[in-house]
Design an enzyme around this catalytic site. Structure first.
Site, PDB file in Angstrom:
ATOM      1  N   LYS A 212      70.618  44.368  79.479  1.00 17.50           N
ATOM      2  CA  LYS A 212      71.273  45.491  79.265  1.00 17.50           C
ATOM      3  C   LYS A 212      70.840  46.106  77.905  1.00 17.50           C
ATOM      4  CE  LYS A 212      75.377  43.786  77.413  1.00 17.50           C
ATOM      5  NZ  LYS A 212      76.865  43.771  77.325  1.00 17.50           N
TER       6      LYS A 212
ATOM      7  N   TYR B 185      70.513  35.639  66.540  1.00 10.88           N
ATOM      8  CA  TYR B 185      71.290  35.691  65.390  1.00 10.88           C
ATOM      9  C   TYR B 185      71.644  34.130  65.167  1.00 10.88           C
ATOM     10  CZ  TYR B 185      71.359  40.558  66.014  1.00 10.88           C
ATOM     11  OH  TYR B 185      70.923  41.813  66.066  1.00 10.88           O
ATOM     12  N   ALA B 186      71.358  32.963  65.877  1.00  8.54           N
ATOM     13  CA  ALA B 186      71.796  31.787  65.487  1.00  8.54           C
ATOM     14  C   ALA B 186      70.852  31.556  64.273  1.00  8.54           C
ATOM     15  CB  ALA B 186      71.372  30.843  66.553  1.00  8.54           C
TER      16      ALA B 186
ATOM     17  N   HIS C 159      84.443  31.220  63.755  1.00  9.51           N
ATOM     18  CA  HIS C 159      83.719  30.588  62.596  1.00  9.51           C
ATOM     19  C   HIS C 159      84.298  30.741  61.215  1.00  9.51           C
ATOM     20  CE1 HIS C 159      80.256  29.347  60.093  1.00  9.51           C
ATOM     21  NE2 HIS C 159      79.553  29.185  61.188  1.00  9.51           N
TER      22      HIS C 159
ATOM     23  N   ILE D 218      68.625  32.438  75.100  1.00  9.62           N
ATOM     24  CA  ILE D 218      68.045  30.963  75.330  1.00  9.62           C
ATOM     25  C   ILE D 218      68.041  30.486  76.764  1.00  9.62           C
ATOM     26  CG2 ILE D 218      69.944  29.607  74.576  1.00  9.62           C
ATOM     27  CD1 ILE D 218      67.517  27.976  72.932  1.00  9.62           C
ATOM     28  N   ALA D 219      69.197  30.560  77.308  1.00  3.86           N
ATOM     29  CA  ALA D 219      69.458  30.149  78.851  1.00  3.86           C
ATOM     30  C   ALA D 219      68.733  30.965  79.913  1.00  3.86           C
ATOM     31  CB  ALA D 219      71.153  30.260  78.840  1.00  3.86           C
TER      32      ALA D 219
ATOM     33  N   GLU E 185      76.016  19.606  59.794  1.00  7.27           N
ATOM     34  CA  GLU E 185      77.133  20.762  59.667  1.00  7.27           C
ATOM     35  C   GLU E 185      78.520  20.033  60.104  1.00  7.27           C
ATOM     36  OE1 GLU E 185      75.854  23.690  62.597  1.00  7.27           O
ATOM     37  OE2 GLU E 185      73.828  24.072  61.357  1.00  7.27           O
TER      38      GLU E 185
ATOM     39  N   ARG F  23      85.309  23.063  62.854  1.00  2.20           N
ATOM     40  CA  ARG F  23      85.455  24.563  62.615  1.00  2.20           C
ATOM     41  C   ARG F  23      87.081  25.146  62.824  1.00  2.20           C
ATOM     42  NH1 ARG F  23      80.286  27.221  65.049  1.00  2.20           N
ATOM     43  NH2 ARG F  23      78.824  26.319  63.491  1.00  2.20           N
TER      44      ARG F  23
ATOM     45  N   GLU G 273      76.243  30.493  76.914  1.00  3.83           N
ATOM     46  CA  GLU G 273      77.583  30.578  76.454  1.00  3.83           C
ATOM     47  C   GLU G 273      78.658  31.052  77.798  1.00  3.83           C
ATOM     48  OE1 GLU G 273      77.546  32.519  72.629  1.00  3.83           O
ATOM     49  OE2 GLU G 273      79.682  32.661  72.663  1.00  3.83           O
TER      50      GLU G 273
ATOM     51  N   SER H  77      68.369  37.519  78.724  1.00  2.00           N
ATOM     52  CA  SER H  77      67.194  37.176  77.877  1.00  2.00           C
ATOM     53  C   SER H  77      67.477  36.241  76.864  1.00  2.00           C
ATOM     54  CB  SER H  77      66.423  38.361  77.987  1.00  2.00           C
ATOM     55  OG  SER H  77      67.058  39.316  76.912  1.00  2.00           O
TER      56      SER H  77
ATOM     57  N   HIS I  49      83.494  33.803  67.067  1.00  2.00           N
ATOM     58  CA  HIS I  49      82.098  33.404  67.146  1.00  2.00           C
ATOM     59  C   HIS I  49      81.492  32.836  68.303  1.00  2.00           C
ATOM     60  CE1 HIS I  49      78.613  31.630  65.233  1.00  2.00           C
ATOM     61  NE2 HIS I  49      78.912  30.477  65.498  1.00  2.00           N
TER      62      HIS I  49
HETATM   63  P1  FAD Z   1      72.529  35.125  74.733  1.00  2.00           P
HETATM   64  O1  FAD Z   1      71.710  34.559  73.831  1.00  2.00           O
HETATM   65  O2  FAD Z   1      73.794  35.901  74.067  1.00  2.00           O
HETATM   66  O3  FAD Z   1      71.923  36.355  75.835  1.00  2.00           O
HETATM   67  C1  FAD Z   1      72.848  37.027  76.552  1.00  2.00           C
HETATM   68  C2  FAD Z   1      72.091  38.286  77.369  1.00  2.00           C
HETATM   69  O4  FAD Z   1      72.664  38.481  78.361  1.00  2.00           O
HETATM   70  C3  FAD Z   1      71.573  39.056  76.379  1.00  2.00           C
HETATM   71  O5  FAD Z   1      69.969  39.282  76.946  1.00  2.00           O
HETATM   72  C4  FAD Z   1      72.426  40.098  76.914  1.00  2.00           C
HETATM   73  O6  FAD Z   1      71.773  41.423  76.732  1.00  2.00           O
HETATM   74  C5  FAD Z   1      72.406  39.982  78.627  1.00  2.00           C
HETATM   75  N1  FAD Z   1      73.571  40.665  79.046  1.00  2.00           N
HETATM   76  C6  FAD Z   1      74.928  40.592  78.847  1.00  2.00           C
HETATM   77  N2  FAD Z   1      75.640  41.276  79.884  1.00  2.00           N
HETATM   78  C7  FAD Z   1      74.751  41.705  80.607  1.00  2.00           C
HETATM   79  C8  FAD Z   1      74.766  42.811  81.885  1.00  2.00           C
HETATM   80  N3  FAD Z   1      75.988  43.140  82.333  1.00  2.00           N
HETATM   81  N4  FAD Z   1      73.775  43.190  82.379  1.00  2.00           N
HETATM   82  C9  FAD Z   1      72.427  42.809  82.146  1.00  2.00           C
HETATM   83  N5  FAD Z   1      72.199  41.905  80.998  1.00  2.00           N
HETATM   84  C10 FAD Z   1      73.509  41.397  80.261  1.00  2.00           C
HETATM   85  N6  FAD Z   1      74.561  28.024  68.440  1.00  2.00           N
HETATM   86  C11 FAD Z   1      73.709  26.924  67.883  1.00  2.00           C
HETATM   87  O7  FAD Z   1      73.783  26.134  68.613  1.00  2.00           O
HETATM   88  N7  FAD Z   1      73.363  26.763  66.507  1.00  2.00           N
HETATM   89  C12 FAD Z   1      73.515  27.868  65.767  1.00  2.00           C
HETATM   90  O8  FAD Z   1      73.010  27.754  64.616  1.00  2.00           O
HETATM   91  C13 FAD Z   1      74.151  29.012  66.042  1.00  2.00           C
HETATM   92  N8  FAD Z   1      74.328  30.074  65.188  1.00  2.00           N
HETATM   93  C14 FAD Z   1      74.928  31.046  65.665  1.00  2.00           C
HETATM   94  C15 FAD Z   1      75.059  32.387  64.896  1.00  2.00           C
HETATM   95  C16 FAD Z   1      75.363  33.516  65.118  1.00  2.00           C
HETATM   96  C17 FAD Z   1      75.654  34.739  64.171  1.00  2.00           C
HETATM   97  C18 FAD Z   1      75.921  33.446  66.564  1.00  2.00           C
HETATM   98  C19 FAD Z   1      76.674  35.069  67.230  1.00  2.00           C
HETATM   99  C20 FAD Z   1      76.027  32.476  67.308  1.00  2.00           C
HETATM  100  C21 FAD Z   1      75.376  31.371  66.729  1.00  2.00           C
HETATM  101  N9  FAD Z   1      75.375  30.143  67.719  1.00  2.00           N
HETATM  102  C22 FAD Z   1      74.745  29.120  67.426  1.00  2.00           C
HETATM  103  C23 FAD Z   1      75.936  30.278  69.379  1.00  2.00           C
HETATM  104  C24 FAD Z   1      74.442  30.574  70.208  1.00  2.00           C
HETATM  105  O9  FAD Z   1      73.767  31.424  69.587  1.00  2.00           O
HETATM  106  C25 FAD Z   1      74.909  31.462  71.392  1.00  2.00           C
HETATM  107  O10 FAD Z   1      75.842  30.442  72.007  1.00  2.00           O
HETATM  108  C26 FAD Z   1      73.710  31.348  72.416  1.00  2.00           C
HETATM  109  O11 FAD Z   1      72.474  31.558  71.786  1.00  2.00           O
HETATM  110  C27 FAD Z   1      73.808  31.822  73.569  1.00  2.00           C
HETATM  111  O12 FAD Z   1      72.872  32.045  74.569  1.00  2.00           O
HETATM  112  P2  FAD Z   1      73.001  32.587  75.952  1.00  2.00           P
HETATM  113  O13 FAD Z   1      71.664  32.670  76.431  1.00  2.00           O
HETATM  114  O14 FAD Z   1      73.909  32.101  76.534  1.00  2.00           O
HETATM  115  O15 FAD Z   1      73.395  34.048  75.616  1.00  2.00           O
HETATM  116  C1  SIN Z   2      76.170  28.094  61.898  1.00  2.00           C
HETATM  117  O1  SIN Z   2      74.817  28.539  61.516  1.00  2.00           O
HETATM  118  O2  SIN Z   2      77.126  27.918  61.047  1.00  2.00           O
HETATM  119  C2  SIN Z   2      76.459  28.562  63.348  1.00  2.00           C
HETATM  120  C3  SIN Z   2      76.308  27.177  64.082  1.00  2.00           C
HETATM  121  C4  SIN Z   2      76.995  27.373  65.441  1.00  2.00           C
HETATM  122  O3  SIN Z   2      77.521  28.185  65.728  1.00  2.00           O
HETATM  123  O4  SIN Z   2      76.416  26.316  66.366  1.00  2.00           O
END
Ligand code: FAD
Ligand code: SIN
Length: 533
Positions: free
Chosen positions: A36, A46-47, A244, A13-14, A116, A292, A377, A11, A353
């Site tokens: 989960k 946390y982005a 990071h 962004i993707a 950045e 980075r 991701e 749940s 990171h």
């Molecule tokens: P996530 O948002 O991590 O969601 C994963 C989901 O999968 C969660 O709901 C989780 O519970 C679920 N899941 C996982 N395993 C299971 C399972 N076995 N069963 C059921 N559910 C499961 N990127 C940028 O572009 N800009 C930024 O400024 C930036 N800042 C960041 C800062 C921080 C502190 C971090 C940690 C990352 C940052 N990133 C940033 C990276 C970016 O946030 C992530 O790569 C992106 O949000 C990943 O999105 P997602 O939808 O792929 O996964």
């Molecule tokens: C940050 O805000 O420095 C993280 C940005 C990113 O991971 O893309």
């Protein structure tokens, strides 16, 4: 047992972007999203820095964003995919704005654009220093208004169902492996349920928790990658773990490290060593805003020279008003541990990171397993190559969620449910006797990965890591075979698999490129290749 045409695992962004698009296109079909943890407990939340996008063609261009992404990727990006993401990005950003996400604006109504590392222009849209929280909020709000999306929290996907569960022998070379659904551990009832699906999207995020210090929350355990690897799907470029450069250094704090966004350096923050020397100018002409991998290695080298566990980020020259306006969350966090950023430097150290590799997909997000897509991701789409450009991942998540949706909307017409899938078999398992067997193995795993497979690697370290992981794997499999399942055991098992894949990828790559730096092979190989496991 449940049955759903479209299943989304995750749940963030993707997953949510994909779910909203499918739900709007098929109002008569139910879309099931499972996660989960709590709905918003995601890396997305946390982005901080923001989302990189070209939406000011007067001062920026697609060509420049493409070029920056390719330079950061160090020769391994898929140029076609880079072009897709950069050029489709603005439409996706407009969509999330329509769904309610708010990005900071100047007084004249134009968007504020941050800069950045690795970006040649200011193009990062943001919501103060809590961009991800705002985007996740907007997506969850939109989902709650969409009647045909069901969001099931605290449901842990254990494995995807394929022909393997019908008794067939599946190997890496078996053609046409198909996904028929998933087995899920319902964390409330403690039962393993079966969900049959036509199309499944893996959007399970990253794997930072494999390391001792990470900016990632506890959910980031690489479950999707491990599941697909077990199901004999293709996994790519796992050795490219992005550290990071600037996580807040807080001695004694375990788990998730607080991030000091790169946007702070974009606004003028300067890295300094223990002697107060602004060392980045000795490492790269782009200084604090080099990509980075370069900044993280420079910090690592400074820490090794001084024998300390951190360096400093100096923001004392900022006006307090300006800092607080852009970075209120960071200001408060620092204050809460006794650091007034206008008076003191912030202690920072690199932390795991982002995972640039993952489930190998094509340009429509299709994995190597039929009817199973991956985005966000957990996927390896070809965008990041050997190193991700800052703030490109939120963009990639939305662009590929859209592409999965477009392809799945066609493909679903030709798929039917399987009705011969067996229930989960728990026979012969007993309740776990001691949690320490799991928690201690997790600590060991994190130490092995941080000490031997971190920012700087070599062959001896990788061999050591491999031998130690083998032992952890053997012990954990014994537990898995004999005890009833818990999320802790499932995550440990998945993280050991992910650790193994990172070590394998790193051992195969006999060169230093992007985020993978091996002192035994300091140069780049002429053979430019992705490592597919
Ligand atoms: P996530 O948002 O991590 O969601 C994963 C989901 O999968 C969660 O709901 C989780 O519970 C679920 N899941 C996982 N395993 C299971 C399972 N076995 N069963 C059921 N559910 C499961 N990127 C940028 O572009 N800009 C930024 O400024 C930036 N800042 C960041 C800062 C921080 C502190 C971090 C940690 C990352 C940052 N990133 C940033 C990276 C970016 O946030 C992530 O790569 C992106 O949000 C990943 O999105 P997602 O939808 O792929 O996964
Ligand atoms: C940050 O805000 O420095 C993280 C940005 C990113 O991971 O893309």
């Amino acid at each position: 047992m449940q049955q759903t045409d479209f299943l989304v695992i995750g749940s963030g962004i993707a997953g949510l972007t994909y779910a909203l698009k499918v739900a709007q296109q098929f109002p008569d079909k139910k879309i099931l999203v499972i996660t989960k943890a709590a709905a918003d407990e995601t890396n997305t939340k946390y982005a901080q820095g923001g989302i990189a996008v070209v939406n000011d063609l007067e001062h920026d261009s697609f060509e420049k964003h493409i070029e920056d992404t390719l330079i950061a990727g160090d020769g391994l990006c898929n140029e076609h995919v880079v072009e897709i993401v950069v050029k489709e990005g603005p439409d996706r950003v407009n969509e999330i704005i329509e769904w309610g996400a708010k990005f900071d604006k100047e007084e004249d109504g134009d968007y504020k654009r941050g800069k950045e590392g690795g970006h040649s222009e200011s193009r990062v849209l943001h919501h103060k220093d809590v961009t991800g929280k705002e985007m996740e909020r907007a997506l969850l709000d939109a989902v709650s208004k969409q009647k045909n999306i069901e969001l099931n929290k605290h449901c842990f996907v254990v494995d995807i169902i394929t022909q393997h569960h019908l008794g067939y022998l599946i190997t890496k070379s078996t053609p046409d492996v198909e996904c028929y659904g998933v087995y899920v551990l319902n964390l409330q009832t403690k039962q393993i349920e079966k969900i049959l699906t036509k199309i499944t999207v893996m959007a399970t995020g990253g794997n930072g928790q494999v390391y001792r210090t990470t900016t990632n929350p506890f959910i980031a355990t690489g479950d999707g990658v491990a599941m697909i690897y077990r199901a004999k799907g293709r996994i790519e470029n796992m050795e490219f773990i992005q550290f990071h450069p600037t996580a807040l250094y807080e001695p004694g704090v375990r788990g998730q490290a607080f991030l000091i966004t790169e946007a702070v350096r974009g606004d003028g923050g300067i890295l300094k060593n223990m002697d107060g020397d602004a060392f980045m100018e000795r490492y790269d002409e782009r200084k604090d805003l080099a990509p980075r991998d370069i900044v993280a290695r420079a910090i690592d080298s400074e820490m090794k020279k001084s024998g300390t566990e951190h360096v400093y980020l100096d923001c004392r020259h900022f006006s307090k008003e300006k800092f607080v306006e852009h970075f209120p969350n960071i200001y408060q966090k620092c204050l809460s541990i006794g650091i007034d950023i206008t008076q003191q430097m912030i202690p920072v150290a690199p932390a795991a990171h982002y995972s640039c590799g993952g489930i190998k997909t094509d340009e429509w997000g299709r994995s190597s397993i039929n009817n199973l897509y991956a985005c966000g991701e957990c996927a390896s789409t070809g965008l990041h190559g050997a190193n991700r450009l800052a703030s490109n991942s939120l963009l990639e998540g939305m662009v590929f969620a859209h592409r999965c949706f477009v392809d799945a909307a066609e493909r679903i017409k030709n798929i039917s449910f399987r009705n011969d899938i067996p229930d989960w078999n728990e026979a012969g398992t007993t309740k776990p006797r001691e949690m320490i067997l799991i928690t201690q193995s997790l600590k060991e795993l994190q130490l092995i990965m941080s000490d031997y497979v971190g920012i700087v690697r070599n062959d001896v370290r990788l061999q050591r890591a491999s031998r130690r992981l083998d032992l952890l794997w053997e012990e954990t499999e014994q537990l898995y075979e004999s005890t009833s399942l818990s999320p802790q055991l499932l995550e440990l098992r998945n993280m050991i698999t992910v650790g193994y894949l990172i070590v394998k990828g790193a051992s195969f790559r006999k060169e230093s490129r992007g985020l993978h730096f091996n002192t035994d092979y300091p140069g780049k190989s002429e053979l430019v290749q992705n490592i597919v496991l």
